[in-house]
Design a protein around this motif. Structure first.
Motif, short mmCIF file in Angstrom:
data_model
loop_
_atom_site.label_atom_id
_atom_site.label_comp_id
_atom_site.label_asym_id
_atom_site.label_seq_id
_atom_site.Cartn_x
_atom_site.Cartn_y
_atom_site.Cartn_z
N ALA A 17 0.66 -0.98 0.08
CA ALA A 17 -0.04 -0.28 0.30
C ALA A 17 0.96 1.29 0.01
O ALA A 17 1.92 1.68 0.98
CB ALA A 17 -0.52 -0.23 0.99
N CYS A 18 0.57 2.10 -0.54
CA CYS A 18 1.14 3.70 -1.33
C CYS A 18 0.52 4.68 -1.37
O CYS A 18 -1.02 3.81 -0.58
CB CYS A 18 1.80 2.97 -2.46
SG CYS A 18 3.38 2.69 -2.35
N THR A 19 0.50 5.31 -1.03
CA THR A 19 0.00 6.98 -1.87
C THR A 19 -0.21 7.91 -2.49
O THR A 19 1.07 7.63 -3.28
CB THR A 19 0.37 8.02 -0.57
OG1 THR A 19 -0.02 6.94 0.80
CG2 THR A 19 -0.42 9.31 -0.59
N ALA A 20 -0.59 7.95 -3.22
CA ALA A 20 -0.84 9.08 -4.59
C ALA A 20 -1.50 10.09 -4.84
O ALA A 20 -2.74 10.22 -3.82
CB ALA A 20 -1.19 7.74 -5.79
N THR A 21 -1.39 9.99 -6.21
CA THR A 21 -2.53 12.39 -6.27
C THR A 21 -2.31 12.69 -7.23
O THR A 21 -1.13 12.56 -8.68
CB THR A 21 -1.48 13.26 -5.77
OG1 THR A 21 -0.88 12.67 -3.88
CG2 THR A 21 -2.18 14.32 -5.32
N VAL A 22 -3.98 12.21 -7.85
CA VAL A 22 -3.88 13.25 -9.19
C VAL A 22 -3.61 14.13 -9.44
O VAL A 22 -3.53 15.51 -8.99
CB VAL A 22 -5.71 12.62 -8.87
CG1 VAL A 22 -6.17 12.88 -10.97
CG2 VAL A 22 -6.31 11.41 -9.25
N ALA B 22 5.34 7.35 -5.22
CA ALA B 22 6.88 7.25 -5.51
C ALA B 22 7.30 6.44 -6.88
O ALA B 22 6.22 5.03 -7.20
CB ALA B 22 7.34 6.93 -4.68
N GLY B 23 8.44 6.11 -8.15
CA GLY B 23 8.71 5.25 -7.61
C GLY B 23 8.69 3.51 -8.01
O GLY B 23 8.83 2.80 -8.79
N HIS B 24 9.02 3.28 -6.16
CA HIS B 24 9.89 2.11 -5.57
C HIS B 24 7.98 1.67 -5.35
O HIS B 24 7.48 -0.04 -5.07
CB HIS B 24 10.15 2.27 -4.60
CG HIS B 24 9.92 3.12 -2.85
ND1 HIS B 24 9.96 4.26 -2.91
CD2 HIS B 24 8.35 2.93 -2.38
CE1 HIS B 24 9.66 4.65 -1.85
NE2 HIS B 24 8.08 3.69 -1.32
N CYS B 25 6.72 2.80 -5.46
CA CYS B 25 5.69 2.43 -5.32
C CYS B 25 5.15 1.11 -6.80
O CYS B 25 4.19 0.22 -6.58
CB CYS B 25 4.25 3.18 -4.99
SG CYS B 25 4.48 3.56 -3.18
N ALA C 102 3.15 5.92 4.11
CA ALA C 102 3.05 7.16 3.20
C ALA C 102 4.31 7.21 1.52
O ALA C 102 3.89 8.38 1.20
CB ALA C 102 3.94 8.55 4.34
N SER C 103 5.15 6.34 1.84
CA SER C 103 5.30 6.46 0.09
C SER C 103 4.77 7.38 -0.96
O SER C 103 3.54 6.19 -1.14
CB SER C 103 5.94 5.61 -0.47
OG SER C 103 7.53 4.97 0.66
N GLY C 104 5.24 8.01 -1.55
CA GLY C 104 4.05 8.47 -2.78
C GLY C 104 3.75 9.57 -2.29
O GLY C 104 2.59 9.58 -3.33
N GLY C 105 3.18 9.50 -1.20
CA GLY C 105 2.40 10.88 -0.79
C GLY C 105 2.96 12.73 -1.39
O GLY C 105 4.18 12.42 -1.46
N SER D 244 6.62 16.82 -5.32
CA SER D 244 8.23 15.86 -4.81
C SER D 244 6.60 15.10 -4.29
O SER D 244 6.12 15.52 -4.62
CB SER D 244 9.22 16.27 -3.40
OG SER D 244 9.93 15.42 -2.56
N VAL D 245 7.61 13.38 -4.53
CA VAL D 245 7.14 12.66 -3.68
C VAL D 245 7.51 11.97 -2.55
O VAL D 245 8.55 11.68 -2.31
CB VAL D 245 6.66 11.64 -4.65
CG1 VAL D 245 5.70 11.76 -5.32
CG2 VAL D 245 7.97 11.26 -4.88
N VAL D 246 6.92 11.21 -0.98
CA VAL D 246 7.96 10.87 -0.25
C VAL D 246 8.48 9.80 -0.93
O VAL D 246 8.38 8.70 -1.45
CB VAL D 246 6.91 10.59 0.90
CG1 VAL D 246 7.14 9.99 2.12
CG2 VAL D 246 6.11 11.52 1.65
#
Length: 383
Positions: free
Chosen positions: A185-190, A202-205, A330-333, A351-353
């Motif tokens: 599970a990660c975080t993403a934003t439109v 995040a790329g690692h997601c 929170a990665s990718g937040g 930026s992204v976490v």
């Protein structure tokens, strides 16, 4: 989101206990990846949003046909000025993979991410294994969604529930993926795009890095709150990462984009709106970070934010640091500049976490959106 530990060859204590990271299997690198949701914010916002090298417009769509998202025509293009030097191959070529192209595959992924599976999306504790950590996934239990009733930018914080309303409560959500049979599970934003179906994370997601594999079963739940999916579940049709992440696991380029399928004939940006995106920004602007941390004291149920002045990585990377104790998930937040200046809960994602160091669990670092991320943004929207 997966959490992992990494030995940092620049740190004096290489054997320090690793901080858990969400979103992806761990890989050896220059710094530890933190799967923590990070909400970055500055106590006092700069009086004006800094000039943008490239900005995509966005916002909550009005009634009737949504306006076409465009790149600002009165600002330099993506390859203008000091960032016009071409990237060397293969850095100029995006790494991309299809996810769900057919209706059958989209339905399968939607069914795959049941409430029970989302709750169980977690892995064993991080341990060292020949210098490479074992990944850990994060997620939270289900409950009911309740929209926040306050508006305006939030005050300084190092990790607290976001209750100030606005566009961020619609455009930020939980991103679920599967890597080598393990759910994360990660975080993403439109973010705004001409195709109206793009999100950043995040790329690692989305990819293991270091020549590994792309994720599968990629699904996004915007506005996730207490287990509720107020805007539905959106399946990815294609995912893209920077070559420097996919081939080398370089955290200076730990960013990826997700292109979504339509849902009931509608584009995701037409349903939830979109945040603006900015590149090549000054490193002194106030930052606001958001995410869904899962490791205690957080449970992944609510959107958490951090706010404060940015700082540099003491080990010389290009990343943006922020005081924030968000944990795995929170990665990718998103990290924002100018939150609230583009409307309630709206700003420019810059930026992204990405990671945190084991010896400093109260600081998260986000990938700086420079030339390579700008290029990837334009490439991703054209796939």
């Amino acid at each position: 989101m997966a959490e992992r530990a990494r030995h940092d060859k620049h740190r004096p204590d290489r054997h320090e206990t690793a901080r858990q990271e969400p979103d992806r299997p761990g890989r050896v690198g220059r710094r530890r990846l933190v799967v923590a949701a990070a909400a970055l914010a500055l106590c006092t916002l700069a009086p004006a949003v800094p000039a943008l090298a490239a900005v995509a417009t966005g916002g909550v769509p009005a009634a009737g046909p949504p306006p076409r998202a465009v790149i600002s025509e009165d600002l330099p293009g993506p390859f203008a000025g000091r960032y016009s030097e071409p990237l060397e191959r293969p850095l100029a070529e995006p790494m991309s993979a299809p996810v769900a192209l057919s209706g059958v595959e989209q339905a399968r992924i939607a069914a795959y991410w049941s409430a029970e599976r989302r709750t169980r999306a977690q892995a064993a504790d991080t341990v060292d294994r020949d210098g490479a950590p074992v990944p850990r996934t994060l997620d939270g239990p289900a409950a009911t969604w309740q929209a926040p009733d306050q508006t305006g930018p939030p005050p300084p914080a190092t990790g607290t529930p976001y209750t100030y309303g606005g566009l961020v409560t619609r455009t930020v959500g939980r991103l679920f993926t599967t890597l080598r049979g393990t759910d994360y599970a990660c975080t993403a934003t439109v973010v705004s795009s001409p195709g109206r179906d793009l999100a950043v994370t995040a790329g690692h997601c989305l990819h293991e890095g270091n020549g590994g594999q792309f994720a599968t079963n990629v699904a996004f739940m915007p506005g996730f709150a207490d287990g509720s999916l107020p805007f539905g579940l959106w399946t990815a049709r294609r995912i893209t990462v920077t070559p420097d992440w996919g081939l080398r696991g370089n955290f200076d380029y730990d960013t990826g984009f997700v292109l979504f399928n339509t849902l009931d004939g509608r584009h995701i940006q037409d349903v939830v709106g979109a945040q603006k995106i900015a590149f090549n920004q000054p490193r002194t602007s106030a930052q606001y970070a958001f995410g869904y941390p899962r490791i205690a004291p957080y449970d992944g149920d609510r959107l958490i934010y951090c706010a404060g002045p940015p700082m540099s990585d003491p080990y010389g990377t290009t990343s943006i640091g922020l005081r924030c104790d968000m944990t795995g998930g929170a990665s990718g937040g998103p990290l924002f500049v100018g939150l609230g200046r583009a409307g309630p809960g709206a700003g420019w994602v810059d930026s992204v976490v990405s990671y945190a160091y084991a010896g400093d669990p109260d600081t998260v670092y986000g990938t700086y959106f420079g030339r390579a991320i700008e290029l990837l943004y334009y490439q991703s929207g054209e796939l």
